[in-house]
Scaffold this active site. Sequence first.
Site, PDB file in Angstrom:
ATOM      1  N   TYR A  55      47.316  48.667  35.776  1.00  0.00           N
ATOM      2  CA  TYR A  55      46.271  49.490  34.982  1.00  0.00           C
ATOM      3  C   TYR A  55      46.844  50.667  34.627  1.00  0.00           C
ATOM      4  O   TYR A  55      47.105  51.418  35.233  1.00  0.00           O
ATOM      5  CB  TYR A  55      45.315  49.554  36.077  1.00  0.00           C
ATOM      6  CG  TYR A  55      44.497  48.267  36.482  1.00  0.00           C
ATOM      7  CD1 TYR A  55      44.615  47.042  35.936  1.00  0.00           C
ATOM      8  CD2 TYR A  55      43.666  48.316  37.798  1.00  0.00           C
ATOM      9  CE1 TYR A  55      44.171  45.971  36.404  1.00  0.00           C
ATOM     10  CE2 TYR A  55      43.144  47.190  38.134  1.00  0.00           C
ATOM     11  CZ  TYR A  55      43.350  46.033  37.513  1.00  0.00           C
ATOM     12  OH  TYR A  55      42.837  44.858  38.102  1.00  0.00           O
ATOM     13  N   HIS A 124      48.773  39.245  41.235  1.00  0.00           N
ATOM     14  CA  HIS A 124      48.030  39.467  40.346  1.00  0.00           C
ATOM     15  C   HIS A 124      47.713  38.340  39.218  1.00  0.00           C
ATOM     16  O   HIS A 124      46.650  38.365  38.750  1.00  0.00           O
ATOM     17  CB  HIS A 124      48.385  40.671  39.456  1.00  0.00           C
ATOM     18  CG  HIS A 124      47.578  41.343  38.518  1.00  0.00           C
ATOM     19  ND1 HIS A 124      47.392  42.634  38.009  1.00  0.00           N
ATOM     20  CD2 HIS A 124      46.137  41.162  38.117  1.00  0.00           C
ATOM     21  CE1 HIS A 124      46.213  43.086  37.446  1.00  0.00           C
ATOM     22  NE2 HIS A 124      45.630  41.880  37.396  1.00  0.00           N
ATOM     23  N   PRO A 204      31.413  41.113  38.300  1.00  0.00           N
ATOM     24  CA  PRO A 204      30.236  40.650  38.884  1.00  0.00           C
ATOM     25  C   PRO A 204      29.053  41.163  38.166  1.00  0.00           C
ATOM     26  O   PRO A 204      28.008  40.273  38.345  1.00  0.00           O
ATOM     27  CB  PRO A 204      30.372  41.399  40.262  1.00  0.00           C
ATOM     28  CG  PRO A 204      30.917  42.728  40.211  1.00  0.00           C
ATOM     29  CD  PRO A 204      32.022  42.519  39.093  1.00  0.00           C
ATOM     30  N   ILE A 205      29.037  41.758  37.111  1.00  0.00           N
ATOM     31  CA  ILE A 205      27.799  42.187  36.286  1.00  0.00           C
ATOM     32  C   ILE A 205      27.964  41.778  35.156  1.00  0.00           C
ATOM     33  O   ILE A 205      27.323  42.093  34.109  1.00  0.00           O
ATOM     34  CB  ILE A 205      27.549  43.789  36.515  1.00  0.00           C
ATOM     35  CG1 ILE A 205      27.467  44.399  38.022  1.00  0.00           C
ATOM     36  CG2 ILE A 205      26.334  44.107  35.710  1.00  0.00           C
ATOM     37  CD1 ILE A 205      27.450  45.720  37.824  1.00  0.00           C
ATOM     38  N   GLY A 208      28.839  44.133  32.362  1.00  0.00           N
ATOM     39  CA  GLY A 208      28.095  44.935  31.924  1.00  0.00           C
ATOM     40  C   GLY A 208      26.610  44.372  31.472  1.00  0.00           C
ATOM     41  O   GLY A 208      25.520  44.870  31.393  1.00  0.00           O
ATOM     42  N   GLY A 212      22.034  45.165  31.608  1.00  0.00           N
ATOM     43  CA  GLY A 212      21.150  45.266  30.482  1.00  0.00           C
ATOM     44  C   GLY A 212      21.323  46.597  29.698  1.00  0.00           C
ATOM     45  O   GLY A 212      20.783  46.736  28.545  1.00  0.00           O
TER      46      GLY A 212
END
Length: 334
Positions: A55, A124, A204-205, A208, A212
């Site tokens: 990263y 990874h 997990p969202i 984004g 919303g």
Amino acid sequence: MDVRKLGNIEVSPIGMGCMGLSHGYGEIPDRAYSIEAIRKAYAFGCTFFDTAEAYGPRPGVLGHNERIVGEAVHDFRRAVVLATKLHLDTNEVSAKGLEVVVREHLTASLDRLRTDYVDVYYLHRINPDIPVEDVAGVMGILVQDGLIRGWGLSQVDADTIRRAHEVTPLSAVQNIYSMLERGVEEEVIPYCLAHDIGVVPFSPIASGFLSGKVTAGSDFSHSDDVRKYVPQLRTENMEANQPILDLLESYAERKNATKAQISLSWMLHKYPNVVPIPGSKNQERILENLGAWNVHLTDGEFAALEAGLARIPVHGHRGFVERQGSSMANWNRR
């Protein structure tokens, strides 16, 4: 706040994915802001921080994110769980040997993280030239040496998990999982549940979308914004998936929570071995996501939410490991 386990390692129910502080979501924040974000997450109760050697703002330049995380948690290192990841290059392993290469990568990560051990050390990506059983054997040696407390795999299927686990027991598996990407529910999560392996969902969202706050008008034009490659964030798919947001909003209003928190609470309710690591470079969003561990669905609410989701088709699946040709070079660091 309850704790959860990755193997025998206790962590907060939600961790912090730190990638966005170095890569992936456009312009990276100021270093001091990033360090402050991690320390605020810890003060809020987060004890699980996820990073990787890869990263960083530029491919091939290792350790940017690990250095930030290491500095941020240095004063309370023993109170937190650090997870990092390594890549294995076929030529490097052929030239030096697998154990030597893994130890070299781990030593560099330990130096950047300013610690003498890593709690969870992930492979990874699976390298098809290097048997996962061999990697598992080396990880077992590192556990015996006290250099790592446990180990994990990222973006793998149930058969690969089984073959690795039979050599050296896994602590965690990190795969994509959200309301929009539920493939791991078929085989991966059941196997992990049966064998005391933690499941650590990244994205997990849904990059984004489930918050919303990411809309068709969001700007992903920055050269290091991987969201431009995510099918679920194409305008036509966001419009088609709007009913899922509407469903989340109905629960958010009822529970005095946000849509992102409801989506995280849903997976926490469903599986006791799941520890999501939502990522953000925004301090407010980071704390909002962690706050999902205080949002509790009743069994009835969960069942109704599951039934509602079952009636809504998902558009724009990313699949097991999304491929977009050479343009995905940076994304594959995830």
